[in-house]
Enzyme design. Structure first.
Site, short mmCIF file in Angstrom:
data_model
loop_
_atom_site.label_atom_id
_atom_site.label_comp_id
_atom_site.label_asym_id
_atom_site.label_seq_id
_atom_site.Cartn_x
_atom_site.Cartn_y
_atom_site.Cartn_z
N ASN A 1 0.84 -1.20 0.00
CA ASN A 1 0.00 0.00 0.00
C ASN A 1 0.87 1.24 0.00
OD1 ASN A 1 -2.65 -1.10 0.22
ND2 ASN A 1 -2.09 -1.76 2.30
N HIS B 1 5.17 5.08 -2.49
CA HIS B 1 6.57 5.33 -2.87
C HIS B 1 7.20 4.05 -3.41
CE1 HIS B 1 6.63 9.26 -0.93
NE2 HIS B 1 5.97 8.71 0.05
N ASP C 1 9.81 -6.74 2.06
CA ASP C 1 9.95 -6.21 3.41
C ASP C 1 11.37 -5.69 3.51
OD1 ASP C 1 8.41 -5.72 5.76
OD2 ASP C 1 9.78 -7.04 6.84
N PHE D 1 11.27 8.63 0.87
CA PHE D 1 10.37 8.38 2.00
C PHE D 1 11.15 7.70 3.13
CE2 PHE D 1 9.59 3.75 1.80
CZ PHE D 1 10.24 3.45 0.61
N GLY D 2 10.43 7.44 4.22
CA GLY D 2 11.00 6.68 5.33
C GLY D 2 12.29 7.31 5.85
N TYR D 3 13.33 6.48 5.95
CA TYR D 3 14.61 6.93 6.50
C TYR D 3 15.52 7.58 5.44
CZ TYR D 3 13.42 3.88 10.49
OH TYR D 3 12.81 3.29 11.58
N ASP D 4 15.00 7.86 4.24
CA ASP D 4 15.84 8.40 3.16
C ASP D 4 16.64 9.65 3.55
OD1 ASP D 4 15.41 6.40 1.34
OD2 ASP D 4 13.91 7.48 0.16
N HIS E 1 18.78 -0.81 -2.20
CA HIS E 1 18.38 -2.14 -1.78
C HIS E 1 17.20 -2.65 -2.62
CE1 HIS E 1 16.59 1.27 0.13
NE2 HIS E 1 15.57 0.57 0.58
#
Ligand code: IMP
Length: 201
Positions: free
Chosen positions: A14, A17, A74, A154-157, A182
Site C-alpha cells: 500500500n 513510494h 519487506d 520516503f522513510g529513512y531516506d 536495496h
C-alpha cells in the site's frame, strides 16, 4: 499498430513510494498492479521476526485470498552500533502509531555521540508464481547522517547516506536512488527472473 499488452503482476503493498519505484524499474517489461487495483484493502499483518518471513506473509495473503500471482517486499535498516536495530522493526521503531519523522528522530537520538555510523538497507522480496515461491534480496551499504538532509523519497531516506554517492537518498533523484538502492537491486533480480520465466512458457 496496436501496442502489445504487458504481462501484469501484483505488488502486495500500500506504500505509494515503493509502488512508484517498482513501476519505474519494470517500465516496458511488466505492468505492476497495487493492492487497491485488485480491490484488496486489508491491513495485512506483519508478525514474523524476519524480513523474509514478513515478505512471505504478505505474498501468501494476496495469493491465498485473491488468487493473483504477486510479489511482496519487506525492508529493514540495520545499524551496526545499535546491534542491528531497527532491523525488522524499522516501520514501528518509535512505536506502533509512529510516522517516518518520529522513527528518524528516535534513530538520531539513539545514535547521539556514536562515531561508528555504518548501516545498510536490506530488502527481501517474496514472489509467488502459481505454486512456486521464489526469494530475491538486495542491500546497500552506507552511514547514518547526524541530521536529516533532502526532501525526496520516503522513510529513512533523509538520514541514510549510501557509500556510492556520499549524499542522502532524499537528496537524490528517483532514478539515481533506484540505480543503487536495496529495493532497486532486489527488483532487478526479480524482473530478470520474471522475464526468463515468461519467455520460457
Ligand atoms: P516496510 O518494508 O514497509 O516494512 O519498511 C520498513 C521501514 O523501512 C518503514 O519505516 C519504511 O518507511 C522504511 N523503508 C523501507 N524502504 C525504504 C527506503 O527505500 N528508504 C527509506 N526508508 C525505507
Amino acid at each position: 499498430m496496436m501496442e502489445k499488452a504487458l504481462p501484469k503482476i501484483v505488488f502486495a503493498t500500500n506504500n505509494s513510494h515503493k509502488l512508484e519505484e517498482a513501476q519505474a524499474l519494470a517500465a516496458g517489461y511488466f505492468e505492476i498492479l497495487s493492492l487497491s487495483d485488485i480491490d484488496c484493502h486489508d491491513d495485512i499483518p506483519e508478525t514474523a521476526d524476519t524480513l523474509v518471513g514478513n515478505a512471505l506473509i504478505k505474498a501468501r495473503w494476496v495469493k491465498g485470498r485473491y488468487g493473483y500471482d504477486c510479489f511482496a517486499d519487506d525492508t529493514g535498516l540495520i545499524v551496526d552500533c545499535l546491534g542491528g536495530a531497527p532491523g525488522v522493526y524499522s516501520a514501528r521503531y518509535a512505536g506502533p502509531q509512529c510516522d517516518a519523522k518520529a522513527n528518524m528522530k528516535l534513530l538520531l537520538k539513539n545514535m547521539e555521540g556514536m562515531t561508528d555510523r555504518k548501516a545498510r538497507f536490506v530488502t527481501e522480496i517474496a514472489l509467488i508464481l502459481g505454486r512456486e515461491e521464489h526469494l530475491f534480496s538486495g542491500s546497500v551499504e552506507g552511514t547514518i547522517a547526524t541530521e536529516p538532509h533532502g526532501t525526496a523519497g520516503f522513510g529513512y531516506d533523509p538520514v541514510f547516506v549510501p557509500e556510492e554517492t556520499g549524499v542522502a537518498f532524499a537528496e537524490m533523484s528517483a532514478d539515481d536512488k533506484n540505480a543503487i538502492s536495496h529495493r532497486g537491486r532486489a527488483m532487478r533480480k526479480l524482473i530478470r527472473f520474471l522475464l526468463s520465466s515468461t519467455n520460457s512458457h
